[in-house]
Scaffold this active site. Structure first.
Site, PDB file in Angstrom:
ATOM      1  N   HIS A  51       0.498  -1.059  -0.337  1.00 46.43           N
ATOM      2  CA  HIS A  51      -0.146   0.014   0.265  1.00 46.43           C
ATOM      3  C   HIS A  51       1.014   0.979  -0.208  1.00 46.43           C
ATOM      4  CE1 HIS A  51      -0.198  -0.529   4.967  1.00 46.43           C
ATOM      5  NE2 HIS A  51       0.669   1.120   4.258  1.00 46.43           N
ATOM      6  N   ASP A  75       0.567  -8.065   1.433  1.00 45.09           N
ATOM      7  CA  ASP A  75       0.658  -6.595   1.587  1.00 45.09           C
ATOM      8  C   ASP A  75       2.016  -5.695   1.352  1.00 45.09           C
ATOM      9  OD1 ASP A  75       0.455  -3.427   1.931  1.00 45.09           O
ATOM     10  OD2 ASP A  75       0.107  -3.541   4.036  1.00 45.09           O
ATOM     11  N   GLY A 103       2.713   7.208   7.707  1.00 44.29           N
ATOM     12  CA  GLY A 103       4.306   6.698   6.992  1.00 44.29           C
ATOM     13  C   GLY A 103       5.262   5.772   7.624  1.00 44.29           C
ATOM     14  N   ASN A 104       4.969   4.732   8.888  1.00 41.37           N
ATOM     15  CA  ASN A 104       5.682   3.802   9.244  1.00 41.37           C
ATOM     16  C   ASN A 104       6.064   2.844   8.468  1.00 41.37           C
ATOM     17  OD1 ASN A 104       5.741   4.932  12.575  1.00 41.37           O
ATOM     18  ND2 ASN A 104       7.748   4.473  11.649  1.00 41.37           N
ATOM     19  N   SER A 105       4.749   2.603   8.008  1.00 37.90           N
ATOM     20  CA  SER A 105       4.640   1.582   7.220  1.00 37.90           C
ATOM     21  C   SER A 105       5.443   1.007   6.394  1.00 37.90           C
ATOM     22  CB  SER A 105       2.981   1.497   6.075  1.00 37.90           C
ATOM     23  OG  SER A 105       1.671   2.198   6.844  1.00 37.90           O
ATOM     24  N   GLY A 145     -10.105 -18.138 -11.519  1.00 37.56           N
ATOM     25  CA  GLY A 145     -10.876 -17.040 -12.954  1.00 37.56           C
ATOM     26  C   GLY A 145     -12.384 -16.672 -12.150  1.00 37.56           C
ATOM     27  N   VAL A 146     -12.478 -16.123 -11.181  1.00 37.59           N
ATOM     28  CA  VAL A 146     -13.979 -15.332 -11.327  1.00 37.59           C
ATOM     29  C   VAL A 146     -13.784 -14.554 -10.046  1.00 37.59           C
ATOM     30  CG1 VAL A 146     -15.306 -17.903 -10.861  1.00 37.59           C
ATOM     31  CG2 VAL A 146     -14.540 -16.939  -8.748  1.00 37.59           C
TER      32      VAL A 146
END
Length: 446
Positions: free
Chosen positions: A160, A190, A270-272, A327-328
Site C-alpha cells: 500500500h 501487503d 508513514g511508518n508503514s 478465475g471468478v
C-alpha cells in the site's frame, strides 16, 4: 520565734539531729554499695546476652542488620545495572538497523488544465485548453534494505506504500534521494520489493526469527511517521499472533485476513513498511497498519518476518506470488441480500469490482429459500470460463468444503490447493444445484 519554728522547717539543725543523720548516711552508703554491685552484675549479664544474640543472628542471617543493608545495596545496584543494560541494548539495536532504513516516496501523475487566454487576455474564459502532466508526491512510507547483490540494493516495504505509483524515490538516512524500481508487489500479503543502486550502501538489516517473540518483549519501530523523517518508537509485544480482517479493495467489505504481530509501539502514517526490531537489532516484523478509531491508542500491527520472507523470495524470483487461480470475480450472497434490503456494496475475488449493471443482474437470482450463504459469479475468466461457469452462478462449495464468502473461497484455494490441482465447484444456476470440474492455473496479468 518564727511562725515555723520547728525542726522540720527550720534551717537550724540540732547536734543530736546531725549525729543521727551522719549515722544514717553511713548505713545508706553501705547499703547503696551493696545494691549497686547487684545492679551492675545484672546489667553486665544482660548486655553480654544481648551481644551474643546479635552475633548469633548475624551468623545465621549474613551479618544481621549490616547483611540486610548489604543485600539491599546489591539489589539496588543490580536494578541499576539492568536499567543501564536495557538502555544500551536499545541504543545499540537501533544504531545497528537505522542506516538500512529508508523513506519511500510515491509519486503519481497530476494533470493540470492550462487555459489559452482569450482576446481580452483573461485565461478564465479560455476558448481552448491544454493539459500538462506533472509528477507529484502522493504518499510517503518507509522501507529497509535487506539484501545487496550484483550492484543492486533491495528494499522491503508495504504494497500500500507503492501501489499506483508512476515513479518511486527513496531517501537514505544521509538525506540522499535515489530513484527506485519495483521488483514485485503482492496485495494479499501487503508486501513489495524495490531495487536501487547500492553505491555507498554498507548496512543491511538482519532478518530475525519472528516466531521467537514473546508477549511483553521490548521492540522498536523505525520509520518515517507523518513524513517527519527518521524516527524511533519503543513498546512491547502485546500479542505474538493476531488475526485482523482487511478489505483488499478498500471498499469496507472484509475479504481477507492478515496474521500480524500486535504491538503498543506508536505506528503512524508513514511508518508503514519500516522495520520492527528486537533488542538484538534484528528485524522481526514489517510495520503495516494501525487501528485508527476514537478511544483507541497504542494498537499497531506488523507482518511477521517468518510470514514475509517466503513472499519476498517469490517477488524476487517472479515479480509476483504464484497462487492457484479459479478465475471468478464475485460478490458475496450476504452482500446481495443486504443490497436488496436497501444497502449497497460488493466485493470481488480479485481487485476488480462488480459494475452496477452486474449487481443489477445479480438481483434476478433464483435460489432455494434455505440458501443464504455463497458467492455470486459476476464474471468468469480463465479456468472458470473454460469449465462453463457464467454470470449469476452462485458457488456454495469447493470440493467438500462449504464456501459462504469470497474470503472463505480465497482461504481454501490458497491454503489447500496448488497450481495445477483439480477442484470440484458446486454452484446453483437458476435454482438448480450443479457441479463442474476445473484445473487451477497461475494467474496471468489481464
Amino acid at each position: 520565734m518564727g511562725l515555723f519554728d520547728d525542726d522540720f522547717y527550720s534551717t537550724k539543725v540540732s547536734r543530736r539531729t546531725r549525729a543521727f543523720s551522719k549515722e544514717r548516711r553511713i548505713l545508706s552508703s553501705k547499703q547503696t554499695r551493696r545494691n549497686w554491685s547487684s545492679v551492675r552484675i545484672a546489667f553486665i549479664s544482660s548486655s553480654t546476652s544481648a551481644i551474643a544474640a546479635v552475633l548469633l543472628f548475624g551468623l545465621f542471617f549474613n551479618g544481621g542488620v549490616g547483611g540486610s543493608a548489604k543485600v539491599q545495596a546489591v539489589s539496588t545496584a543490580k536494578m541499576s545495572d539492568d536499567s543501564e543494560s536495557l538502555e544500551m541494548k536499545t541504543i545499540q539495536a537501533s544504531a545497528k538497523v537505522r542506516p538500512a532504513v529508508v523513506s519511500v516516496i510515491n509519486e503519481q501523475q497530476q494533470v493540470f488544465s492550462m487555459g489559452v487566454p482569450n482576446e481580452e487576455g483573461e485565461g478564465s474564459e479560455s476558448k481552448e485548453s491544454t493539459e500538462k502532466n506533472s509528477l507529484q508526491q502522493a504518499g510517503v512510507g518507509s522501507g529497509f534494505i535487506f539484501k545487496k547483490e550484483n550492484g543492486k540494493a533491495y528494499i522491503m516495504t508495504n504494497y500500500h506504500v507503492t501501489v499506483d505509483a508512476d515513479a518511486l524515490k527513496v531517501t537514505l538516512i544521509s538525506g540522499e534521494e535515489r530513484a527506485a524500481k519495483i521488483i514485485g508487489e503482492d496485495q494479499i500479503s501487503d508486501l513489495a520489493v524495490l531495487e536501487i543502486d547500492d553505491k555507498g550502501i554498507d548496512t543491511i538489516a538482519e532478518i530475525g526469527d519472528s516466531s521467537a517473540l514473546q508477549p511483553a518483549e521490548f521492540v522498536i519501530a523505525i520509520g518515517n511517521p507523518l513524513g517527519l523523517g527518521d524516527s524511533l518508537s519503543m513498546g512491547i509485544v502485546s500479542k505474538t499472533r493476531q488475526i485482523v480482517p482487511v478489505s483488499l479493495n478498500q471498499d469496507g467489505n472484509y475479504d481477507w485476513e492478515q496474521e500480524v504481530i500486535q504491538v503498543d509501539a506508536s505506528i503512524n502514517q508513514g511508518n508503514s513498511g519500516g522495520p520492527l526490531i528486537n533488542l538484538d537489532g534484528q528485524v522481526v516484523g514489517i510495520n503495516s497498519m494501525k487501528i485508527a478509531d476514537i478511544g483507541v491508542e497504542g494498537l499497531g500491527f506488523a507482518i511477521p518476518t517468518n510470514n514475509a520472507m517466503p513472499i519476498v523470495s517469490d517477488l524476487l524470483a517472479n515479480g509476483y506470488v504464484p497462487r492457484p487461480y479459479l478465475g471468478v470475480y464475485t460478490m458475496d450472497l450476504a452482500q446481495y441480500f443486504a443490497q436488496q434490503g436497501g444497502s449497497a456494496g460488493g466485493e470481488s475475488d480479485s481487485s476488480k469490482d462488480g459494475s452496477d449493471d452486474e449487481a443489477e443482474g445479480a438481483a434476478q437470482l433464483i435460489l432455494p429459500e434455505d440458501v443464504r450463504a455463497g458467492v455470486i459469479v459476476l464474471e468468469a475468466v480463465g479456468p472458470a470460463k473454460e469449465a462453463g461457469l457464467v454470470f449469476n452462478d452462485v458457488i456454495v462449495r469447493l470440493d467438500k468444503q462449504a464456501v459462504g464468502s469470497t474470503m472463505e473461497l480465497r482461504k481454501y484455494l490458497y491454503s489447500k490447493k496448488h497450481i495445477g490441482d483439480k477442484v470440484e465447484v458446486t454452484f446453483y444456476r437458476d435454482g438448480k444445484l450443479t457441479t463442474a470440474q476445473l484445473s487451477l492455473t497461475d494467474k496471468v496479468e489481464e
